[in-house]
Design a protein around this motif. Structure first.
Motif, PDB file in Angstrom:
ATOM      1  N   GLU A  24      41.839  46.670  46.901  1.00 15.24           N
ATOM      2  CA  GLU A  24      42.341  46.177  48.261  1.00 15.24           C
ATOM      3  C   GLU A  24      42.983  44.890  48.130  1.00 15.24           C
ATOM      4  O   GLU A  24      43.950  44.446  48.902  1.00 15.24           O
ATOM      5  CB  GLU A  24      41.068  46.091  49.071  1.00 15.24           C
ATOM      6  CG  GLU A  24      41.086  47.527  49.957  1.00 15.24           C
ATOM      7  CD  GLU A  24      39.686  47.800  49.974  1.00 15.24           C
ATOM      8  OE1 GLU A  24      38.781  47.079  50.258  1.00 15.24           O
ATOM      9  OE2 GLU A  24      39.277  49.067  49.521  1.00 15.24           O
ATOM     10  N   GLU A  25      42.349  43.759  47.393  1.00 15.36           N
ATOM     11  CA  GLU A  25      42.812  42.625  47.142  1.00 15.36           C
ATOM     12  C   GLU A  25      44.313  42.806  46.447  1.00 15.36           C
ATOM     13  O   GLU A  25      45.245  41.989  46.923  1.00 15.36           O
ATOM     14  CB  GLU A  25      41.712  41.693  46.540  1.00 15.36           C
ATOM     15  CG  GLU A  25      40.929  41.250  47.255  1.00 15.36           C
ATOM     16  CD  GLU A  25      39.844  40.520  46.604  1.00 15.36           C
ATOM     17  OE1 GLU A  25      40.185  39.720  45.562  1.00 15.36           O
ATOM     18  OE2 GLU A  25      38.616  40.436  47.008  1.00 15.36           O
ATOM     19  N   ALA A  26      44.317  43.700  45.400  1.00 11.33           N
ATOM     20  CA  ALA A  26      45.736  43.724  44.789  1.00 11.33           C
ATOM     21  C   ALA A  26      46.765  44.099  45.695  1.00 11.33           C
ATOM     22  O   ALA A  26      47.786  43.610  45.717  1.00 11.33           O
ATOM     23  CB  ALA A  26      45.407  44.524  43.391  1.00 11.33           C
ATOM     24  N   GLU A  27      46.158  45.029  46.615  1.00 12.97           N
ATOM     25  CA  GLU A  27      47.122  45.569  47.553  1.00 12.97           C
ATOM     26  C   GLU A  27      47.742  44.413  48.474  1.00 12.97           C
ATOM     27  O   GLU A  27      48.946  44.243  48.876  1.00 12.97           O
ATOM     28  CB  GLU A  27      46.552  46.618  48.272  1.00 12.97           C
ATOM     29  CG  GLU A  27      47.649  47.509  49.248  1.00 12.97           C
ATOM     30  CD  GLU A  27      46.954  48.662  49.943  1.00 12.97           C
ATOM     31  OE1 GLU A  27      45.768  48.892  49.813  1.00 12.97           O
ATOM     32  OE2 GLU A  27      47.929  49.324  50.779  1.00 12.97           O
ATOM     33  N   GLU A  28      46.870  43.545  48.862  1.00 17.71           N
ATOM     34  CA  GLU A  28      47.285  42.460  49.834  1.00 17.71           C
ATOM     35  C   GLU A  28      48.088  41.363  49.235  1.00 17.71           C
ATOM     36  O   GLU A  28      49.034  40.976  49.726  1.00 17.71           O
ATOM     37  CB  GLU A  28      45.667  41.741  50.299  1.00 17.71           C
ATOM     38  CG  GLU A  28      45.878  40.738  51.322  1.00 17.71           C
ATOM     39  CD  GLU A  28      44.590  40.064  51.693  1.00 17.71           C
ATOM     40  OE1 GLU A  28      43.595  40.606  51.602  1.00 17.71           O
ATOM     41  OE2 GLU A  28      44.474  38.908  51.833  1.00 17.71           O
ATOM     42  N   TYR A  29      47.753  41.031  47.865  1.00 16.74           N
ATOM     43  CA  TYR A  29      48.733  40.291  47.276  1.00 16.74           C
ATOM     44  C   TYR A  29      50.090  40.843  47.028  1.00 16.74           C
ATOM     45  O   TYR A  29      50.975  40.015  47.052  1.00 16.74           O
ATOM     46  CB  TYR A  29      47.947  39.888  45.810  1.00 16.74           C
ATOM     47  CG  TYR A  29      46.684  39.189  45.818  1.00 16.74           C
ATOM     48  CD1 TYR A  29      46.067  38.682  46.872  1.00 16.74           C
ATOM     49  CD2 TYR A  29      45.649  39.560  44.724  1.00 16.74           C
ATOM     50  CE1 TYR A  29      44.820  38.068  46.986  1.00 16.74           C
ATOM     51  CE2 TYR A  29      44.310  38.930  44.787  1.00 16.74           C
ATOM     52  CZ  TYR A  29      44.093  38.335  46.022  1.00 16.74           C
ATOM     53  OH  TYR A  29      42.845  37.860  45.994  1.00 16.74           O
ATOM     54  N   SER A  30      50.095  42.175  46.569  1.00 19.37           N
ATOM     55  CA  SER A  30      51.349  42.668  46.472  1.00 19.37           C
ATOM     56  C   SER A  30      52.243  42.773  47.630  1.00 19.37           C
ATOM     57  O   SER A  30      53.303  42.347  47.671  1.00 19.37           O
ATOM     58  CB  SER A  30      51.187  44.148  46.076  1.00 19.37           C
ATOM     59  OG  SER A  30      52.545  44.979  46.055  1.00 19.37           O
TER      60      SER A  30
ATOM     61  N   LEU B 232      40.289  19.988  48.671  1.00 17.43           N
ATOM     62  CA  LEU B 232      39.407  20.897  48.129  1.00 17.43           C
ATOM     63  C   LEU B 232      39.915  22.122  47.307  1.00 17.43           C
ATOM     64  O   LEU B 232      40.817  22.833  47.745  1.00 17.43           O
ATOM     65  CB  LEU B 232      38.420  21.583  49.429  1.00 17.43           C
ATOM     66  CG  LEU B 232      37.516  22.799  49.026  1.00 17.43           C
ATOM     67  CD1 LEU B 232      36.367  22.150  48.283  1.00 17.43           C
ATOM     68  CD2 LEU B 232      36.937  23.450  50.168  1.00 17.43           C
ATOM     69  N   PHE B 233      39.702  21.980  46.121  1.00 15.68           N
ATOM     70  CA  PHE B 233      39.980  23.229  45.252  1.00 15.68           C
ATOM     71  C   PHE B 233      38.871  24.189  45.035  1.00 15.68           C
ATOM     72  O   PHE B 233      37.726  23.728  44.345  1.00 15.68           O
ATOM     73  CB  PHE B 233      40.686  22.992  44.089  1.00 15.68           C
ATOM     74  CG  PHE B 233      42.110  22.681  44.356  1.00 15.68           C
ATOM     75  CD1 PHE B 233      42.468  21.483  44.976  1.00 15.68           C
ATOM     76  CD2 PHE B 233      43.070  23.542  43.878  1.00 15.68           C
ATOM     77  CE1 PHE B 233      43.908  21.226  45.208  1.00 15.68           C
ATOM     78  CE2 PHE B 233      44.392  23.268  44.130  1.00 15.68           C
ATOM     79  CZ  PHE B 233      44.626  22.249  44.539  1.00 15.68           C
ATOM     80  N   ALA B 234      38.704  25.197  45.630  1.00 15.68           N
ATOM     81  CA  ALA B 234      37.391  26.041  45.532  1.00 15.68           C
ATOM     82  C   ALA B 234      37.632  27.256  44.662  1.00 15.68           C
ATOM     83  O   ALA B 234      38.670  27.927  44.854  1.00 15.68           O
ATOM     84  CB  ALA B 234      37.141  26.521  47.221  1.00 15.68           C
ATOM     85  N   PHE B 235      36.848  27.405  43.849  1.00 18.63           N
ATOM     86  CA  PHE B 235      36.674  28.561  42.936  1.00 18.63           C
ATOM     87  C   PHE B 235      35.794  29.712  43.557  1.00 18.63           C
ATOM     88  O   PHE B 235      34.589  29.232  43.445  1.00 18.63           O
ATOM     89  CB  PHE B 235      36.121  28.402  41.698  1.00 18.63           C
ATOM     90  CG  PHE B 235      37.023  27.380  40.593  1.00 18.63           C
ATOM     91  CD1 PHE B 235      37.313  25.844  41.155  1.00 18.63           C
ATOM     92  CD2 PHE B 235      37.902  27.890  39.883  1.00 18.63           C
ATOM     93  CE1 PHE B 235      38.011  24.984  40.368  1.00 18.63           C
ATOM     94  CE2 PHE B 235      38.852  26.883  39.270  1.00 18.63           C
ATOM     95  CZ  PHE B 235      39.028  25.466  39.343  1.00 18.63           C
ATOM     96  N   ILE B 236      36.133  30.977  43.681  1.00 24.32           N
ATOM     97  CA  ILE B 236      35.287  32.002  44.332  1.00 24.32           C
ATOM     98  C   ILE B 236      35.712  33.075  43.240  1.00 24.32           C
ATOM     99  O   ILE B 236      36.356  33.159  42.820  1.00 24.32           O
ATOM    100  CB  ILE B 236      36.106  32.413  45.543  1.00 24.32           C
ATOM    101  CG1 ILE B 236      37.236  32.696  45.667  1.00 24.32           C
ATOM    102  CG2 ILE B 236      35.471  31.136  46.601  1.00 24.32           C
ATOM    103  CD1 ILE B 236      37.879  33.198  46.831  1.00 24.32           C
ATOM    104  N   GLN B 237      34.686  33.916  43.385  1.00 21.28           N
ATOM    105  CA  GLN B 237      34.820  35.215  42.632  1.00 21.28           C
ATOM    106  C   GLN B 237      35.515  36.036  43.072  1.00 21.28           C
ATOM    107  O   GLN B 237      36.649  36.705  42.397  1.00 21.28           O
ATOM    108  CB  GLN B 237      33.408  36.163  42.599  1.00 21.28           C
ATOM    109  CG  GLN B 237      32.250  35.311  41.918  1.00 21.28           C
ATOM    110  CD  GLN B 237      32.196  35.150  40.577  1.00 21.28           C
ATOM    111  OE1 GLN B 237      32.524  36.314  39.974  1.00 21.28           O
ATOM    112  NE2 GLN B 237      31.789  34.278  39.977  1.00 21.28           N
ATOM    113  N   ASP B 238      35.874  36.541  44.502  1.00 20.65           N
ATOM    114  CA  ASP B 238      36.762  37.228  45.022  1.00 20.65           C
ATOM    115  C   ASP B 238      36.780  37.126  46.500  1.00 20.65           C
ATOM    116  O   ASP B 238      35.579  36.365  47.045  1.00 20.65           O
ATOM    117  CB  ASP B 238      36.547  38.760  44.666  1.00 20.65           C
ATOM    118  CG  ASP B 238      34.957  39.186  45.161  1.00 20.65           C
ATOM    119  OD1 ASP B 238      34.505  38.613  45.773  1.00 20.65           O
ATOM    120  OD2 ASP B 238      34.778  40.321  44.507  1.00 20.65           O
TER     121      ASP B 238
END
Ligand code: ADP
Ligand code: MG
Length: 562
Positions: free
Chosen positions: A464-470, A427-433
């Motif tokens: 917050e997402e950017a922080e998590e990826y960082s 499954l390759f799922a595209f999500i907004q965020d």
């Protein structure tokens, strides 16, 4: 480390060595007494030796200092972004076997190489609208996978289906199924398919398989989903509503299997529900006398009959709940009209002698109303694929607008994520965020992260997402040094300090250039990618047609070979 240039340095020993040697030479020329010659000659020799020792020591200190000032890497193997060869992370730069999903081009690499993921794992792509998901990922995947690979594609409207139809049918010889109740494909001269999600119940009724109970329950769960904030009385009504749907559908499946009358479908059920209590009671009475499945259907019939007799008010409440779940199957609507029977076989998804592509097509302006239908269709196809219990033919689900396919978790998705790998379903799922996924999948959403072998994000705007990826990207080590410069005659100090700083900072993530992505492959350090538009790729540009009525794509020079 500290040194005193006055007493401990090489120079401090070299100066007396030179002076002693000069005096020795002078005394020798004056033919002075031997004792004096020995005294100054010995002194010069001693100081010269001391100088050499100190020089050796200084060189050693210098080397040690140099080494200290370099990162030692104690904060992990990560030292620089994109410092890894994609191949060493299990990615590929060719797609000879046709299993590859093209992710992009390694940022900064001079080679015109495309990077592919070929594994059996799942993927998650988080990006807002206009980030390049369709043009740079999903369209290319649709035409880039080999003939042997089956596809299930959900998207906004007909765009991908129309753009790839010619290639898939004429060149790849795929059987392309368009589940398209609104007949959106007709405007492009392409025939749509009808789909009855309950067909499978009729098959199971014919075989007298007890699987029918699970399948019926799953359909009911798609129709009356359990939202995340569900509670109280309504939850009970919903639960009874689901029991009602599944039992009546089983009864209708038995009827259809025995009489051939097309009654096991959701439009029929909708009509039944809306045509008054009399008709319903008659159905329950008929259910109450059939012997099938060890009397399970009969017991359900009797239960509903007594509920209507003894507690008509609560019976009305669960009927209302059920009517709501079935509104989209109103017989007069496009969905209602196209769900009497299926014009294709679900089992083709795992038929080794067939190559198929399934499109699930709903008008973009209707998303939010008809999500249930898309979710139900996806659920049916995936369930069939998972239950076939065979790795081949492999299936890739390209799920654009994934969170908009349903208002609550699609029941089969948990199984796809957990066992899809061994059943050849990825499954390759595209999500907004992340937030939008959490809103639908609640606690289950963490499973997408734990199960996804590939995670990509573009256009990151949420801090917050950017922080998590960082954080997930990890750290690189840097060495900082500080020195105190000596005052006259004092000591000087150098201290070095190794510390970790983010491999990629939060602000670097939120300010990534357009059409670039950060890619995490399993637990490896991230790669930064340039997205590659399908028009930049030979031969994909020739496989994907422009869609009349859609905004024309710009011109892109061909720079890559797929
Ligand atoms: N790699 C790329 N380089 C330059 N432009 C691109 C690239 N990928 C997509 N685009 C352009 O960006 C716009 C939005 O792309 P699209 O794929 O529709 O985004 P999404 O599906 O994420 O909403 C389109 O006009 C497309 O031509
Ligand atoms: Mg798109």
């Amino acid at each position: 480390m500290s040194q005193n240039p006055n007493s401990d340095s090489a120079l401090a020993a070299a100066i007396p060595a030179v002076i002693c040697f000069g005096l020795y030479k002078g005394l020798k020329a004056m033919e002075a007494h031997d004792v004096l010659l020995y005294l100054f000659g010995g002194g010069a020799l001693f100081c010269a030796l001391l100088t050499s020792f100190r020089l050796v020591r200084d060189v050693q200190v210098g080397i040690a200092l140099k080494r200290l000032l370099k990162p030692g890497g104690i904060h992990g193997r990560v030292e620089q972004l994109n410092g890894y060869d994609p191949r060493s992370l299990g990615l590929h730069t060719d797609n000879e076997d046709g299993n590859g999903l093209m992710l992009g081009h390694l940022m900064g690499s001079p080679a015109p190489e495309l990077i592919y993921y070929k594994g059996d794992g799942h993927g998650l792509i988080a990006a807002g609208t206009g980030a390049g998901k369709t043009s740079s990922l999903s369209k290319g995947w649709t035409v880039g996978l080999g003939k042997h690979h089956n596809r299930i594609i959900t998207s906004k409207g007909v765009d991908i289906a129309v753009a790839t139809y010619r290639f898939l049918t004429q060149e790849l010889k795929h059987h392309v199924v368009c589940i398209d109740p609104y007949r959106l494909m007709a405007a492009h001269g392409i025939q749509s398919d009808d789909f009855n999600p309950c067909d499978i119940l009729v098959d199971l009724a014919e075989k007298e398989s007890a699987d029918i109970f699970d399948k019926a329950r799953e359909i009911a769960l798609c129709l009356i989903p359990e939202g995340l904030e569900a509670s109280g009385e309504n939850k009970i009504f919903r639960s009874v509503g689901r029991q009602f749907i599944s039992n009546v559908l089983i009864y209708l499946a038995i009827e259809q299997a025995e009489t051939g009358e097309l009654c096991c479908n959701l439009a029929y059920l909708n009509r039944l529900l809306n045509s008054g209590t009399e008709d319903l009671l008659e159905i329950f009475s008929r259910m109450a006398i059939i012997p099938h499945f060890d009397g399970a259907v009969a017991r359900a019939g009797k239960r509903f009959l007594s509920q209507f007799k003894n507690n008509p008010k609560s019976a009305q409440s669960f009927i209302t709940e059920t009517q709501e779940g079935l509104t989209i199957f109103e017989p007069a609507t496009p969905i209602g009209k196209s769900c009497e029977y299926s014009t294709f076989k679900l089992s083709d998804i795992k038929n080794p002698n067939k190559n198929v592509t399934f499109h699930i097509i709903l008008p973009p302006e209707k998303s939010g109303i008809n999500d249930t239908f898309a979710g139900l269709a996806l659920n049916s196809i995936c369930t069939t694929a998972i239950e076939a219990d065979s790795f081949h033919p492999q299936v890739t689900i390209i799920a654009d607008e994934f969170e908009n396919l349903s208002t609550a978790p699609i029941p089969v998705i948990e199984r796809v994520l957990k066992i899809g790998r061994t059943r050849g379903v990825r499954l390759f799922a595209f999500i907004q965020d992340q937030e939008s996924l959490k809103a639908r999948y609640g606690q289950l959403s963490s499973m997408f992260w734990t199960q996804a072998a590939v995670f990509m994000a573009m256009d990151i705007r949420n801090v917050e997402e950017a922080e998590e990826y960082s954080k997930r990207a990890g750290q690189r080590s840097i060495v900082t040094d500080s020195a105190t410069i000596p005052k006259q005659g004092g000591e000087f100090d150098v201290s070095v300090n190794e510390e970790g700083i983010p491999l990629i900072r939060l602000d670097e993530l939120t300010r990534m250039p357009k059409f670039t992505a950060i890619l995490f492959k399993e637990q490896n350090p991230p790669l930064m990618l340039d997205l590659v538009h399908y028009k930049q790729i030979d031969p994909w540009i020739y496989r994907i047609d422009d869609v009349p009525g859609s905004p024309a794509e710009g011109h892109f020079p061909i720079e890559y070979r797929a």
